[in-house]
Enzyme design. Structure first.
Site, PDB file in Angstrom:
ATOM      1  N   HIS A 127     -46.707 -53.079 -34.681  1.00 20.29           N
ATOM      2  CA  HIS A 127     -45.477 -52.812 -33.929  1.00 20.29           C
ATOM      3  C   HIS A 127     -44.612 -54.066 -33.911  1.00 20.29           C
ATOM      4  O   HIS A 127     -45.114 -55.191 -33.845  1.00 20.29           O
ATOM      5  CB  HIS A 127     -45.806 -52.370 -32.501  1.00 20.29           C
ATOM      6  CG  HIS A 127     -44.622 -51.819 -31.776  1.00 20.29           C
ATOM      7  ND1 HIS A 127     -43.682 -52.632 -31.169  1.00 20.29           N
ATOM      8  CD2 HIS A 127     -44.212 -50.545 -31.562  1.00 20.29           C
ATOM      9  CE1 HIS A 127     -42.755 -51.876 -30.618  1.00 20.29           C
ATOM     10  NE2 HIS A 127     -43.045 -50.607 -30.841  1.00 20.29           N
ATOM     11  N   SER A 245     -35.659 -45.449 -30.106  1.00 21.69           N
ATOM     12  CA  SER A 245     -34.820 -44.770 -29.119  1.00 21.69           C
ATOM     13  C   SER A 245     -34.716 -43.273 -29.377  1.00 21.69           C
ATOM     14  O   SER A 245     -33.653 -42.667 -29.197  1.00 21.69           O
ATOM     15  CB  SER A 245     -33.432 -45.404 -29.059  1.00 21.69           C
ATOM     16  OG  SER A 245     -33.505 -46.752 -28.647  1.00 21.69           O
TER      17      SER A 245
END
Length: 284
Positions: A127, A245
């Site tokens: 990540h 998002s």
């Protein structure tokens, strides 16, 4: 357009598909990849009780009318048992990170065997926050992937470009490097336990979302990289998720794209109603 030249960086997916393969066959290949909706809670929530309530709320959103998909929540280590109990087996509970070391003098580290012993199957690796904040290199991330796969576990390898790289139109080049280094030494057979999450770093937590066409373009490049590394069969069977998002407002169009097989959701996964809507996406 930032990604207008992506197909010049690497051959397109179509270049790897035999001419005899018809559109129907391609649609069947896409359908064979079971959609995967996942949430990454990061350093949230703050208490065990909050984790339990949130997990239960998300599990309640999975009903008989929910699409036939895989759902996972990547949660802080301390909440693993709590969320497993709260979700009653309706989804997978995974870990947000892992050490490639199996044991020893590594204070604060959590190993793959330890996670496996408490029933964890899926773990994140690579990540962007781990890469940037904790300085995890491609080589270290590769060690994580290899160790998880050696333990018979599954890994979601996260890749994606920074804002500066995005502005220089380097998305394809960055994904190429991160995929090839992250999956170094991973066999074709082991790829059955690997998912890829493309997360443009400039979109994580900013409210900005790559357009469906842009995200699809990068996903197609990633699939062509996998075909180059392995073969077309492996590329066609590997799930590639989009992260950055993702919201109830954007998920339907994203999931309608042929090479987007799911989503890795950050902020919206901390809201049971919002994440429930994402789980119950309706491709348009």
């Amino acid at each position: 357009m930032k990604f207008s030249h992506l197909m010049f960086l690497l051959p397109s997916v179509a270049a790897f598909v035999p001419a005899a393969v018809k559109q129907q066959n391609l649609m069947e290949l896409q359908a064979a990849r079971k959609p995967f909706i996942s949430g990454n809670w990061k350093l949230n929530p703050q208490t065990k009780d909050e984790a339990s309530v949130l997990g239960m709320g998300i599990a309640n959103a999975i009903t008989p009318n929910t699409p036939d998909i895989d759902v996972a929540l990547f949660v802080p280590y301390v909440f693993i048992d709590t969320v497993k109990a709260a979700t009653s087996g309706k989804l997978n509970v995974g870990a947000e990170a892992v050490s490639p070391e199996a044991s020893g003098a590594f204070t604060g580290a959590i190993s793959a065997p330890q996670l496996k012993s408490v029933g964890i199957q899926w773990v994140l690796a690579g990540h962007s926050e781990r890469r940037v904040i904790y300085k995890e290199s491609d080589e270290y991330i590769n060690e994580q992937c290899v160790k998880l796969l050696e333990e018979g576990m599954s890994v979601m390898l996260c890749i994606g470009e920074s804002l500066a790289e995005y502005e220089e139109s380097l998305a394809g080049a960055v994904c190429t490097v991160q995929l090839k280094k992250g999956l170094s030494g991973v066999s074709k057979e082991a790829m059955a336990n690997v998912a890829i999450a493309y997360e443009p770093v400039w979109a994580i937590g900013t409210g900005k979302v790559a357009t469906p066409d842009t995200a699809q373009s990068v996903h197609a490049v990633c699939r062509s990289i996998l075909a180059e590394m392995y073969d077309q069969e492996t590329a066609d069977s590997t799930r590639i998720l989009y992260g950055g998002s993702v919201s109830p407002e954007s998920v339907d169009q994203l999931m309608a794209q042929p090479d987007i097989d799911g989503a890795l959701v950050g902020g919206a996964s901390l809201d049971a109603a919002k994440f429930g809507r994402i789980i119950n996406f309706q491709p348009v």
